[in-house]
Write a protein that holds these residues in place. Structure first.
Motif, PDB file in Angstrom:
ATOM      1  N   THR A  59     -16.797  -4.831   6.503  1.00 39.16           N
ATOM      2  CA  THR A  59     -16.787  -4.201   5.322  1.00 39.16           C
ATOM      3  C   THR A  59     -16.064  -2.782   5.194  1.00 39.16           C
ATOM      4  OG1 THR A  59     -18.791  -5.157   4.601  1.00 39.16           O
ATOM      5  CG2 THR A  59     -18.122  -3.059   3.209  1.00 39.16           C
ATOM      6  N   PHE A  60     -16.224  -2.229   6.534  1.00 38.67           N
ATOM      7  CA  PHE A  60     -15.709  -0.750   6.844  1.00 38.67           C
ATOM      8  C   PHE A  60     -13.929  -0.904   6.635  1.00 38.67           C
ATOM      9  CE2 PHE A  60     -13.466   2.170   9.647  1.00 38.67           C
ATOM     10  CZ  PHE A  60     -13.886   3.627   9.252  1.00 38.67           C
ATOM     11  N   PHE A  61     -13.553  -1.975   7.141  1.00 41.37           N
ATOM     12  CA  PHE A  61     -11.885  -1.975   7.049  1.00 41.37           C
ATOM     13  C   PHE A  61     -11.572  -2.638   5.724  1.00 41.37           C
ATOM     14  CE2 PHE A  61     -12.244  -1.385  11.801  1.00 41.37           C
ATOM     15  CZ  PHE A  61     -11.245  -0.277  11.709  1.00 41.37           C
ATOM     16  N   SER A  62     -12.289  -3.424   5.202  1.00 41.78           N
ATOM     17  CA  SER A  62     -11.759  -4.114   3.816  1.00 41.78           C
ATOM     18  C   SER A  62     -11.753  -3.274   2.681  1.00 41.78           C
ATOM     19  CB  SER A  62     -12.710  -5.323   3.735  1.00 41.78           C
ATOM     20  OG  SER A  62     -14.050  -5.114   3.148  1.00 41.78           O
ATOM     21  N   GLN A  63     -12.613  -2.261   3.020  1.00 42.84           N
ATOM     22  CA  GLN A  63     -13.055  -0.998   1.983  1.00 42.84           C
ATOM     23  C   GLN A  63     -12.059  -0.007   2.208  1.00 42.84           C
ATOM     24  OE1 GLN A  63     -17.006  -0.367   1.144  1.00 42.84           O
ATOM     25  NE2 GLN A  63     -17.165  -2.315   0.251  1.00 42.84           N
ATOM     26  N   ALA A  64     -11.279   0.255   3.404  1.00 43.39           N
ATOM     27  CA  ALA A  64     -10.480   1.137   3.697  1.00 43.39           C
ATOM     28  C   ALA A  64      -9.383   1.251   2.572  1.00 43.39           C
ATOM     29  CB  ALA A  64      -9.736   0.883   5.301  1.00 43.39           C
ATOM     30  N   PRO A  65      -9.167   2.717   2.155  1.00 43.59           N
ATOM     31  CA  PRO A  65      -8.148   2.733   1.132  1.00 43.59           C
ATOM     32  C   PRO A  65      -6.653   2.152   1.269  1.00 43.59           C
ATOM     33  CG  PRO A  65      -9.538   4.783   1.369  1.00 43.59           C
ATOM     34  CD  PRO A  65     -10.063   3.810   2.509  1.00 43.59           C
ATOM     35  N   ALA A  66      -6.187   2.582   2.749  1.00 38.83           N
ATOM     36  CA  ALA A  66      -4.903   2.009   3.252  1.00 38.83           C
ATOM     37  C   ALA A  66      -4.823   2.271   4.522  1.00 38.83           C
ATOM     38  CB  ALA A  66      -3.881   3.031   2.255  1.00 38.83           C
ATOM     39  N   MET A  67      -4.617   1.246   5.280  1.00 36.04           N
ATOM     40  CA  MET A  67      -4.386   1.304   6.632  1.00 36.04           C
ATOM     41  C   MET A  67      -2.914   2.146   6.842  1.00 36.04           C
ATOM     42  SD  MET A  67      -7.091   0.186   8.677  1.00 36.04           S
ATOM     43  CE  MET A  67      -6.185  -0.087  10.317  1.00 36.04           C
ATOM     44  N   ASN A  68      -2.936   3.161   7.861  1.00 38.75           N
ATOM     45  CA  ASN A  68      -1.754   3.767   8.035  1.00 38.75           C
ATOM     46  C   ASN A  68      -0.569   2.910   8.478  1.00 38.75           C
ATOM     47  OD1 ASN A  68       0.299   5.569   9.200  1.00 38.75           O
ATOM     48  ND2 ASN A  68      -1.265   7.197   9.020  1.00 38.75           N
ATOM     49  N   PRO A  69       0.654   2.938   7.760  1.00 37.81           N
ATOM     50  CA  PRO A  69       1.567   2.003   8.255  1.00 37.81           C
ATOM     51  C   PRO A  69       2.334   2.624   9.601  1.00 37.81           C
ATOM     52  CG  PRO A  69       2.141   3.641   6.529  1.00 37.81           C
ATOM     53  CD  PRO A  69       0.864   3.734   6.515  1.00 37.81           C
ATOM     54  N   ARG A  70       1.806   3.626  10.052  1.00 34.25           N
ATOM     55  CA  ARG A  70       2.308   3.823  11.618  1.00 34.25           C
ATOM     56  C   ARG A  70       1.374   3.270  12.419  1.00 34.25           C
ATOM     57  NH1 ARG A  70       6.639   7.236  11.897  1.00 34.25           N
ATOM     58  NH2 ARG A  70       6.048   8.022  13.775  1.00 34.25           N
TER      59      ARG A  70
END
Length: 116
Positions: A59-70
């Motif tokens: 859930t923590f990662f699925s609700q993350a606003p946006a994974m950093n492209p870097r």
């Protein structure tokens, strides 16, 4: 979803371990929060909400606003596993987070950890 048991582990259980690891090496909770927010796109309030709600890693990662492209620049070995070779997308994100906290604990500068 079936998968590794870490996927259903509450992030709030592991977060204090990240902070403690960093503090043992002279780093701060704020620095831990900064690398987590950099990776996931959460702001401080969003991160705290995930902790308070005891969201599991999935859930923590699925609700993350946006994974950093870097984040694709995070490479190396953590827990005996080469981060860039992890096939499962969720496990890769978890390993990337582990690697960032490891780098913080090893004294790497924030600029290098954040791939700037």
């Amino acid at each position: 979803m079936s998968g590794h048991r870490i996927f259903s582990t509450p992030f709030a259980v592991v977060y204090p371990m990240y902070v403690e690891k960093a503090k043992r090496k002279g780093r701060t909770q704020e620095e831990v929060d900064r690398v987590i927010c950099w990776l996931t796109g959460y702001d401080h309030a969003g991160l705290q909400l995930q902790i308070e709600q005891e969201a599991d890693f999935e859930t923590f990662f699925s609700q993350a606003p946006a994974m950093n492209p870097r984040s694709s620049l995070i490479k190396g070995v953590v827990c005996g596993v080469r981060v860039e070779e992890v096939a499962d997308p969720l496990m890769k994100k978890i390993r990337q987070l582990d690697k960032l906290v490891d780098e913080l604990a090893k004294g790497k500068s924030i600029e290098k950890i954040l791939r700037q």
